[in-house]
Design a protein around this motif. Structure first.
Motif, PDB file in Angstrom:
ATOM      1  N   SER A 155      14.698 -51.096 -21.910  1.00 16.78           N
ATOM      2  CA  SER A 155      13.712 -52.101 -21.500  1.00 16.78           C
ATOM      3  C   SER A 155      14.340 -53.458 -21.186  1.00 16.78           C
ATOM      4  O   SER A 155      13.617 -54.437 -20.986  1.00 16.78           O
ATOM      5  CB  SER A 155      12.657 -52.273 -22.597  1.00 16.78           C
ATOM      6  OG  SER A 155      13.250 -52.720 -23.801  1.00 16.78           O
ATOM      7  N   ARG A 157      15.258 -55.798 -18.890  1.00 14.44           N
ATOM      8  CA  ARG A 157      14.819 -55.833 -17.496  1.00 14.44           C
ATOM      9  C   ARG A 157      15.880 -56.339 -16.530  1.00 14.44           C
ATOM     10  O   ARG A 157      16.044 -55.789 -15.434  1.00 14.44           O
ATOM     11  CB  ARG A 157      13.543 -56.670 -17.385  1.00 14.44           C
ATOM     12  CG  ARG A 157      12.363 -56.076 -18.137  1.00 14.44           C
ATOM     13  CD  ARG A 157      11.151 -56.956 -18.083  1.00 14.44           C
ATOM     14  NE  ARG A 157      11.366 -58.228 -18.787  1.00 14.44           N
ATOM     15  CZ  ARG A 157      10.453 -59.173 -18.878  1.00 14.44           C
ATOM     16  NH1 ARG A 157       9.264 -59.024 -18.315  1.00 14.44           N
ATOM     17  NH2 ARG A 157      10.701 -60.285 -19.546  1.00 14.44           N
ATOM     18  N   ASP A 158      16.593 -57.393 -16.917  1.00  9.83           N
ATOM     19  CA  ASP A 158      17.544 -57.990 -15.976  1.00  9.83           C
ATOM     20  C   ASP A 158      18.648 -57.020 -15.568  1.00  9.83           C
ATOM     21  O   ASP A 158      19.218 -57.149 -14.481  1.00  9.83           O
ATOM     22  CB  ASP A 158      18.185 -59.239 -16.594  1.00  9.83           C
ATOM     23  CG  ASP A 158      17.216 -60.391 -16.731  1.00  9.83           C
ATOM     24  OD1 ASP A 158      16.129 -60.318 -16.114  1.00  9.83           O
ATOM     25  OD2 ASP A 158      17.539 -61.355 -17.446  1.00  9.83           O
ATOM     26  N   LEU A 186       9.523 -52.874 -14.196  1.00 13.72           N
ATOM     27  CA  LEU A 186       9.622 -53.616 -15.453  1.00 13.72           C
ATOM     28  C   LEU A 186       9.309 -55.097 -15.269  1.00 13.72           C
ATOM     29  O   LEU A 186       8.807 -55.748 -16.195  1.00 13.72           O
ATOM     30  CB  LEU A 186      11.030 -53.460 -16.040  1.00 13.72           C
ATOM     31  CG  LEU A 186      11.384 -52.052 -16.545  1.00 13.72           C
ATOM     32  CD1 LEU A 186      12.872 -51.953 -16.833  1.00 13.72           C
ATOM     33  CD2 LEU A 186      10.573 -51.720 -17.789  1.00 13.72           C
ATOM     34  N   SER A 187       9.644 -55.638 -14.090  1.00 17.13           N
ATOM     35  CA  SER A 187       9.420 -57.070 -13.818  1.00 17.13           C
ATOM     36  C   SER A 187       8.771 -57.221 -12.449  1.00 17.13           C
ATOM     37  O   SER A 187       9.432 -57.627 -11.484  1.00 17.13           O
ATOM     38  CB  SER A 187      10.749 -57.832 -13.863  1.00 17.13           C
ATOM     39  OG  SER A 187      11.314 -57.789 -15.134  1.00 17.13           O
ATOM     40  N   ASP A 189       6.978 -59.361 -11.173  1.00 10.36           N
ATOM     41  CA  ASP A 189       6.860 -60.728 -10.657  1.00 10.36           C
ATOM     42  C   ASP A 189       8.200 -61.330 -10.252  1.00 10.36           C
ATOM     43  O   ASP A 189       8.297 -62.541 -10.054  1.00 10.36           O
ATOM     44  CB  ASP A 189       6.208 -61.636 -11.703  1.00 10.36           C
ATOM     45  CG  ASP A 189       4.761 -61.252 -11.960  1.00 10.36           C
ATOM     46  OD1 ASP A 189       4.152 -60.628 -11.072  1.00 10.36           O
ATOM     47  OD2 ASP A 189       4.247 -61.571 -13.048  1.00 10.36           O
ATOM     48  N   SER A 190       9.230 -60.503 -10.105  1.00 14.44           N
ATOM     49  CA  SER A 190      10.548 -61.006  -9.702  1.00 14.44           C
ATOM     50  C   SER A 190      10.651 -61.024  -8.181  1.00 14.44           C
ATOM     51  O   SER A 190      10.840 -59.983  -7.543  1.00 14.44           O
ATOM     52  CB  SER A 190      11.667 -60.137 -10.288  1.00 14.44           C
ATOM     53  OG  SER A 190      12.913 -60.514  -9.730  1.00 14.44           O
ATOM     54  N   THR A 193      14.001 -59.590  -6.816  1.00 11.99           N
ATOM     55  CA  THR A 193      14.158 -58.136  -6.795  1.00 11.99           C
ATOM     56  C   THR A 193      13.387 -57.521  -5.640  1.00 11.99           C
ATOM     57  O   THR A 193      13.884 -56.605  -4.964  1.00 11.99           O
ATOM     58  CB  THR A 193      13.711 -57.529  -8.134  1.00 11.99           C
ATOM     59  OG1 THR A 193      14.390 -58.188  -9.199  1.00 11.99           O
ATOM     60  CG2 THR A 193      14.059 -56.048  -8.180  1.00 11.99           C
TER      61      THR A 193
END
Length: 267
Positions: A155, A157-158, A186-187, A189-190, A193
């Motif tokens: 988990s 995320r980065d 996982l993210s 709102d990035s 990405t």
């Protein structure tokens, strides 16, 4: 990163420098936890003046100075912490960060590896090690580090976006797409990405999917000139010139010096 304890001990009345140093140290931790970096630095320094061999205070001060942008002073404090307490993995990790920001990548790699030897589950050190290996173009080593990090902490995320970047640069495009999608899961709102995935999709000819990802990135970060530029290029490639022109104009509104957008408008 430092966190503030919600159960701070009350001040202690004492004439002993060591006890007073501990009070200033705890105040520094509290200020750091509350985001008061300057106040934290002042309290750590007060603790060290009272107790010069206070390894933990040197370590925390080094980390705070690095976060404040003073990499030289931060590195010096971290080295003093390590001299006083050679197994201080946090000081070693923060020294790695300071060296990275000073562009001493080989030194940073050595410190991150030393921190990981002392604390194998220090996830931030593994992530930064992978990023530094990527920066030095040691892509196979970076990929191995990110893969191990993800196995240790699925988990985290980065790691997925960084892992995907390394896979892409190493020529494994399809694997990179898989990892970018997992990073977005996982993210979501990035913006970065979504943008990275869009670039790879566009490169593989999946223009429709790329457009959707560029639009996601822009929705999350409207003032993202590169995303507007590449969205314009993707739309132009699909023959949607009105949309492309609108994106190029938005690029120039955000950055009037962007030559590619200006050139594309003149075609």
């Amino acid at each position: 990163s430092d966190v503030c304890s919600s159960d701070l001990e009350p001040p202690v009345s004492s004439n002993e420098p060591q006890d007073d140093a501990a009070i200033h140290f705890k105040l520094g931790v509290a200020h750091r936890g509350n985001g008061s970096l300057k106040a934290a630095i002042e309290e750590y320094r007060k603790a060290i003046r009272l107790k010069p061999d206070y390894a933990e205070a040197h370590s925390k001060l080094g980390a705070a100075l690095c976060d404040a942008g003073d990499q030289d002073a931060g590195a010096m404090e971290c080295r003093e912490a390590i001299r006083l307490k050679p197994d201080d993995f946090a000081a070693i990790y923060h020294l790695g960060n300071a060296l990275y920001h000073k562009n001493d990548f080989s030194g940073a790699i050595a410190q991150y590896r030393a921190a990981i030897r002392l604390k194998p589950d220090l996830l931030e050190a593994r992530n930064n090690l992978g990023n530094t290996l990527y920066r030095t173009r040691d892509l196979n080593a970076a990929i191995a580090e990110f893969r191990e990090l993800i196995q240790l902490a699925p988990s985290f995320r980065d790691a997925y976006n960084n892992f995907a970047n390394a896979l892409y640069e190493n020529g494994d495009i399809q694997a990179a797409i898989v990892e970018y999608r997992e990073a977005i899961r996982l993210s979501p709102d990035s913006a970065d990405t979504h943008y990275n995935l869009a670039n790879v999709l566009n490169e593989t000819g999946a223009a429709d999917e790329a457009v959707v990802e560029y639009q996601h990135a822009i929705k999350l970060m409207p003032s993202f000139p590169d995303a507007h530029l590449n969205l314009g290029n993707a739309l132009a490639g699909k023959g949607e010139m009105d949309g492309a022109i609108a994106e190029y104009r938005e690029v120039l509104r955000l950055n009037p010096n962007e030559l590619l957008a200006r050139q594309n408008l003149q075609k």
